[in-house]
Structures are given as structure tokens and as C-alpha cells.
Design an enzyme around this catalytic site. Structure first.
Site, PDB file in Angstrom:
ATOM      1  N   ILE A  64      37.102  42.369  17.391  1.00 15.62           N
ATOM      2  CA  ILE A  64      36.806  41.082  18.012  1.00 15.62           C
ATOM      3  C   ILE A  64      37.232  41.126  19.475  1.00 15.62           C
ATOM      4  O   ILE A  64      38.322  41.591  19.800  1.00 15.62           O
ATOM      5  CB  ILE A  64      37.583  39.942  17.307  1.00 15.62           C
ATOM      6  CG1 ILE A  64      37.238  39.881  15.812  1.00 15.62           C
ATOM      7  CG2 ILE A  64      37.307  38.590  17.964  1.00 15.62           C
ATOM      8  CD1 ILE A  64      38.397  40.156  14.926  1.00 15.62           C
ATOM      9  N   CYS A  65      36.350  40.664  20.346  1.00 14.93           N
ATOM     10  CA  CYS A  65      36.709  40.371  21.728  1.00 14.93           C
ATOM     11  C   CYS A  65      35.935  39.113  22.110  1.00 14.93           C
ATOM     12  O   CYS A  65      35.240  38.536  21.276  1.00 14.93           O
ATOM     13  CB  CYS A  65      36.457  41.547  22.677  1.00 14.93           C
ATOM     14  SG  CYS A  65      34.740  41.962  23.018  1.00 14.93           S
ATOM     15  N   TYR A  66      36.047  38.685  23.339  1.00  8.06           N
ATOM     16  CA  TYR A  66      35.440  37.415  23.728  1.00  8.06           C
ATOM     17  C   TYR A  66      33.953  37.359  23.371  1.00  8.06           C
ATOM     18  O   TYR A  66      33.493  36.430  22.733  1.00  8.06           O
ATOM     19  CB  TYR A  66      35.660  37.156  25.219  1.00  8.06           C
ATOM     20  CG  TYR A  66      35.205  35.789  25.662  1.00  8.06           C
ATOM     21  CD1 TYR A  66      35.921  34.657  25.287  1.00  8.06           C
ATOM     22  CD2 TYR A  66      34.070  35.630  26.445  1.00  8.06           C
ATOM     23  CE1 TYR A  66      35.510  33.391  25.691  1.00  8.06           C
ATOM     24  CE2 TYR A  66      33.658  34.371  26.848  1.00  8.06           C
ATOM     25  CZ  TYR A  66      34.377  33.254  26.464  1.00  8.06           C
ATOM     26  OH  TYR A  66      33.960  32.006  26.862  1.00  8.06           O
ATOM     27  N   GLY A  68      32.338  40.199  21.893  1.00 10.78           N
ATOM     28  CA  GLY A  68      32.095  41.172  20.836  1.00 10.78           C
ATOM     29  C   GLY A  68      31.409  42.431  21.340  1.00 10.78           C
ATOM     30  O   GLY A  68      31.420  43.457  20.681  1.00 10.78           O
ATOM     31  N   ALA A 108      34.621  36.275  19.633  1.00  9.02           N
ATOM     32  CA  ALA A 108      35.596  35.201  19.435  1.00  9.02           C
ATOM     33  C   ALA A 108      35.055  33.875  19.961  1.00  9.02           C
ATOM     34  O   ALA A 108      35.396  32.813  19.446  1.00  9.02           O
ATOM     35  CB  ALA A 108      36.906  35.543  20.129  1.00  9.02           C
TER      36      ALA A 108
END
Length: 150
Positions: A64-66, A68, A108
Site C-alpha cells: 500500500i502507498c498513497y 498504489g 491508500a
């Protein structure tokens, strides 16, 4: 089943996903901000989770990142990883069924807890790939071991 869950920041949805997987009976290994409690470089999250999958330390990964996108790109740099950035349950199911994805990438920013449950349930419900896609998946795996087969 063993799953590595990694995030570049302490997003509430990332923590929710790790806990949801635990409640469903998965053995969860935390990576990045989920393990340290502070921001962690997104390339490192993707590489670490991808490497854990490729080495067989875990069966699957969730990153997961801001958006993706970054963690998906990083994970896909690891030989043997097929990371799929998905935004809904149908795409999650297809990523497993038609692409044999072994890492699930999520945004996210876009993923609510309710949507995360749907995506996780769909991704992990697939037990085998669609036999009609076996040749395509073989081609992907051949690139990992033999180089470009075109």
C-alpha cells in the site's frame, strides 16, 4: 497462509488490512511503516514484500502507498513477482484468476475499509488460475528465467 503486508506510511486502511487478514486466519508479516510506526520509502516496501514472496518466505504480499502505483512498480522489479494494482473486487479476482498475481497493490487514498474487505476476500478466494490463461502466465514466468521470449 502467510502474507506480507507493507505500507509506506501509517495509513489507517493499511493497519485495517493487516488486522482483517489476521482475523481471517492468515499469518501476517508486517513491512515498512506497519512495522516501524513511521514513514518508510515506498520503493523499499515494494522490494521487501516482493522479495519475501519471491524467496518463499510468504505465499502472497499486499502493498500500500498513497496511489498504489509506486509500490506496485517496485514489487514488479523483483524476479518472480506479479503485482497487480487493483481498485475493486472484480479486478482483484481477475488479477489472481487470469494473471496469477502474487502481490496485491492498493491505493491508500482510494481504498476504504469496506472496499478493502471486498478486495481482500476476492483476491484470496481464487484457489487456481484459469486454465485458459496457463500459456500467458507461462510466458510471464519465462521472462523471469529466460529473458524476453518474443
Amino acid at each position: 497462509m502467510r502474507v506480507a503486508v507493507g505500507s509506506d506510511d501509517t495509513y489507517s486502511v493499511a493497519g485495517f488490512i493487516a488486522e482483517y487478514l489476521r482475523r481471517k486466519g492468515f499469518e501476517v508479516k508486517l513491512v515498512g511503516a506497519l512495522a516501524t510506526g513511521k514513514p518508510y520509502p515506498w520503493p523499499d516496501v515494494g522490494f521487501e514484500v516482493g522479495s519475501m514472496v519471491a524467496r518463499g518466505e510468504v505465499d502472497y504480499g499486499v502493498v500500500i502507498c498513497y496511489t498504489g502505483t509506486g509500490v506496485s512498480i517496485a514489487a514488479n522489479k523483483v524476479k518472480g513477482v506479479r503485482a497487480a494494482l487493483v481498485t475493486d473486487a472484480r479486478n482483484a479476482e481477475g488479477a489472481r484468476k487470469w494473471n496469477d498475481a502474487n502481490v496485491l497493490a492498493l491505493s491508500a487514498r482510494l481504498t476504504s475499509e469496506e472496499l478493502a474487505k471486498e478486495i481482500i476476500d476476492a483476491f484470496f478466494a481464487v484457489r487456481e488460475v484459469d486454465p485458459s490463461e496457463a500459456e500467458n502466465i507461462r510466458k510471464l514466468k519465462a521472462v523471469d528465467t529466460l529473458g524476453d521470449t518474443r
